[in-house]
Design an enzyme around this catalytic site. Sequence first.
Site, mmCIF file in Angstrom:
data_model
loop_
_atom_site.group_PDB
_atom_site.id
_atom_site.type_symbol
_atom_site.label_atom_id
_atom_site.label_comp_id
_atom_site.label_asym_id
_atom_site.label_seq_id
_atom_site.Cartn_x
_atom_site.Cartn_y
_atom_site.Cartn_z
ATOM 1 N N ASP A 226 -3.588 -7.772 5.569
ATOM 2 C CA ASP A 226 -2.231 -8.946 5.513
ATOM 3 C C ASP A 226 -2.179 -9.813 6.810
ATOM 4 O O ASP A 226 -1.573 -10.552 6.805
ATOM 5 C CB ASP A 226 -1.057 -7.989 5.273
ATOM 6 C CG ASP A 226 -0.838 -6.975 6.380
ATOM 7 O OD1 ASP A 226 -2.172 -6.172 6.717
ATOM 8 O OD2 ASP A 226 0.178 -6.407 6.720
ATOM 9 N N HIS B 85 -1.396 -0.464 13.829
ATOM 10 C CA HIS B 85 -1.323 0.769 12.840
ATOM 11 C C HIS B 85 -2.530 1.085 12.402
ATOM 12 O O HIS B 85 -2.950 2.323 11.944
ATOM 13 C CB HIS B 85 -0.287 0.354 11.814
ATOM 14 C CG HIS B 85 -0.857 0.524 10.567
ATOM 15 N ND1 HIS B 85 -1.086 -0.353 9.536
ATOM 16 C CD2 HIS B 85 -0.830 1.752 9.895
ATOM 17 C CE1 HIS B 85 -1.416 0.256 8.295
ATOM 18 N NE2 HIS B 85 -1.274 1.686 8.552
ATOM 19 N N HIS C 287 -4.414 -7.433 15.152
ATOM 20 C CA HIS C 287 -4.594 -6.254 13.942
ATOM 21 C C HIS C 287 -5.533 -6.710 12.800
ATOM 22 O O HIS C 287 -4.995 -7.623 12.263
ATOM 23 C CB HIS C 287 -3.108 -5.694 13.766
ATOM 24 C CG HIS C 287 -3.395 -4.630 12.614
ATOM 25 N ND1 HIS C 287 -4.219 -3.660 12.535
ATOM 26 C CD2 HIS C 287 -2.253 -4.102 11.560
ATOM 27 C CE1 HIS C 287 -3.922 -3.031 11.412
ATOM 28 N NE2 HIS C 287 -2.851 -3.210 10.952
ATOM 29 N N TYR D 220 9.922 0.990 7.841
ATOM 30 C CA TYR D 220 8.656 0.651 8.078
ATOM 31 C C TYR D 220 7.888 1.741 9.020
ATOM 32 O O TYR D 220 6.778 2.084 8.803
ATOM 33 C CB TYR D 220 8.845 -0.476 8.807
ATOM 34 C CG TYR D 220 7.412 -1.377 8.783
ATOM 35 C CD1 TYR D 220 6.949 -2.124 7.917
ATOM 36 C CD2 TYR D 220 6.744 -0.938 10.079
ATOM 37 C CE1 TYR D 220 5.694 -2.856 8.203
ATOM 38 C CE2 TYR D 220 5.396 -1.676 10.251
ATOM 39 C CZ TYR D 220 4.924 -2.422 9.481
ATOM 40 O OH TYR D 220 3.577 -3.182 9.545
ATOM 41 N N HIS E 52 5.753 -8.665 10.978
ATOM 42 C CA HIS E 52 6.574 -8.701 9.633
ATOM 43 C C HIS E 52 8.016 -8.476 9.789
ATOM 44 O O HIS E 52 8.530 -7.821 10.716
ATOM 45 C CB HIS E 52 6.353 -7.154 8.821
ATOM 46 C CG HIS E 52 4.781 -6.819 8.246
ATOM 47 N ND1 HIS E 52 4.287 -7.800 7.333
ATOM 48 C CD2 HIS E 52 3.842 -6.068 8.626
ATOM 49 C CE1 HIS E 52 2.972 -7.373 7.137
ATOM 50 N NE2 HIS E 52 2.717 -6.389 7.997
ATOM 51 N N ASP F 157 2.107 -4.855 13.862
ATOM 52 C CA ASP F 157 2.787 -4.002 12.983
ATOM 53 C C ASP F 157 4.348 -3.328 13.842
ATOM 54 O O ASP F 157 5.210 -3.110 12.984
ATOM 55 C CB ASP F 157 2.099 -2.991 12.401
ATOM 56 C CG ASP F 157 1.161 -3.605 11.151
ATOM 57 O OD1 ASP F 157 1.529 -4.631 10.755
ATOM 58 O OD2 ASP F 157 0.479 -2.719 10.847
ATOM 59 N N HIS G 196 0.869 -1.277 -0.037
ATOM 60 C CA HIS G 196 0.013 0.153 -0.022
ATOM 61 C C HIS G 196 0.849 1.341 0.107
ATOM 62 O O HIS G 196 0.757 2.105 0.935
ATOM 63 C CB HIS G 196 -1.209 -0.070 1.213
ATOM 64 C CG HIS G 196 -0.700 -0.017 2.512
ATOM 65 N ND1 HIS G 196 0.221 0.582 3.073
ATOM 66 C CD2 HIS G 196 -1.381 -0.773 3.339
ATOM 67 C CE1 HIS G 196 0.367 0.249 4.484
ATOM 68 N NE2 HIS G 196 -0.809 -0.451 4.724
ATOM 69 N N GLU H 298 -6.106 -5.463 9.803
ATOM 70 C CA GLU H 298 -5.802 -5.157 8.471
ATOM 71 C C GLU H 298 -5.570 -6.410 7.628
ATOM 72 O O GLU H 298 -5.307 -7.643 8.172
ATOM 73 C CB GLU H 298 -4.585 -4.342 8.286
ATOM 74 C CG GLU H 298 -4.401 -3.775 6.689
ATOM 75 C CD GLU H 298 -3.398 -2.738 6.686
ATOM 76 O OE1 GLU H 298 -2.831 -2.267 7.936
ATOM 77 O OE2 GLU H 298 -3.494 -1.880 5.647
HETATM 78 FE FE1 FEO Z 1 -1.216 -2.665 9.354
HETATM 79 FE FE2 FEO Z 1 0.771 -5.470 8.682
HETATM 80 O O1 FEO Z 1 -0.698 -4.165 8.652
#
Ligand code: FEO
Length: 410
Positions: free
Chosen positions: A82, A144, A78, A191, A222, A163, A24, A80
């Site tokens: 991913d 995030h 989280h 990041y 991540h 994140d 993104h 999101e």
């Molecule tokens: Fe805010 Fe790794 O997603």
Amino acid sequence: MEPVKLADGVYWVGAVDWDIREFHGLGTPQGSTYNSYLIVDEKTVLIDTVKSPETETLLGHVSKIIDPVKIDYVISNHSEYDHSGSLGRVMEAAPGATLIASKDGVKRLEQMFHQDWNFQAVADGEELSLGGRTLRFIYAPLLHWPETMFSYCPEDRILFSCDAFGGHVATTERFSDKLGVPFVMPYTRSYYAFLLAAFRRAAAQVMGKIAGLDIDMIGPSHGPIWRGKDDLAALMEAYRAWTSLELEDRAVIIYGTMWGNTGHMVEAVAEGVSSGGLEARAFNVQLTDPSEIIAGSFISKLIMFGSPTFESGIYPPVEAFIPYLRVPRDKHKKIAVFGSYGWSGGSIPKLTQALTAEGYEVMEEGLKVRFTPTSEELDACREFGRRAAEWARERLAADAAGEAAAAERQ
Ligand code: FEO
């Protein structure tokens, strides 16, 4: 890849994405990972899932340790995509599982997936007993998304931070102490700059919340898992500096060039900046991913924009970068502008106007040079760079003094 053991009964079961190059808007030149963690105790827990195309990799990793049907809890730190993209398949594979998230996280997951899963909303600080272990949920709003939380296991001293503390890099090695901090940190910085710097104050609050925890390992969602006293200290110090906006003695020159004339100016301006007491780095917007420029500049003291004049205005590749200044959402930066021109020199007033409109303090009287700079004009570029560096340092010192005085009055 195989599952990787973090501690007795605690495993990394995520996926490595070697191919992703854009996340993104953030460039990911070295790919990424989606980290899920499995805890096998009297109760079995899966912490976060992975991006949907990696679902079978996740379930394959879990199956090497335990039948997925035995998962008692799925925790969504989280929501999101991913980290939630595999929830549908995971909840099918573990039909008896309870899906745990923060209060806002449950709402998000309902809105995103429209499924009648067995949700359990947990409060900030609430604990879940797994038998021999506990998981404590720590709300981490805006890291995030607003619903984000961390999960902390005090018995293993592991913080699962989603994140936060992550970085986009694909490797076969899972641990920071094997890869080395100098390798991992630039990905962590990039990041943070792109995804979390906008929420600096929220991040600072969360840093305060976790400051007293006994932590041996941080498992983000991540990139590498942070392990080892020195690595964790380096990570905490980096986040402390970033979240407290500790500015680097650096100027970043963001420029584009049509016929090389603004490019010639850049070299001389950089020399001047250096003589004015700031380290200078230059990024050509035509050759550089925006996220690399943001990571380089988000805590610099001075940003300089170099743009030739194009159709009486800003050169489009330079103009296109301006909105990216909004990504770290801070206005501390001082800005100076310069560029070459042939007819009107319109880029300088228009850059000044555009950057002032964004809320930045721009040094008066940008420097413009007609066509090819002469040696005298290159000297003027050096002088301009030196003056800009000194101006930025003085203005920032004045801002700091003003803030200190205001704080004293309160
Ligand atoms: Fe805010 Fe790794 O997603």
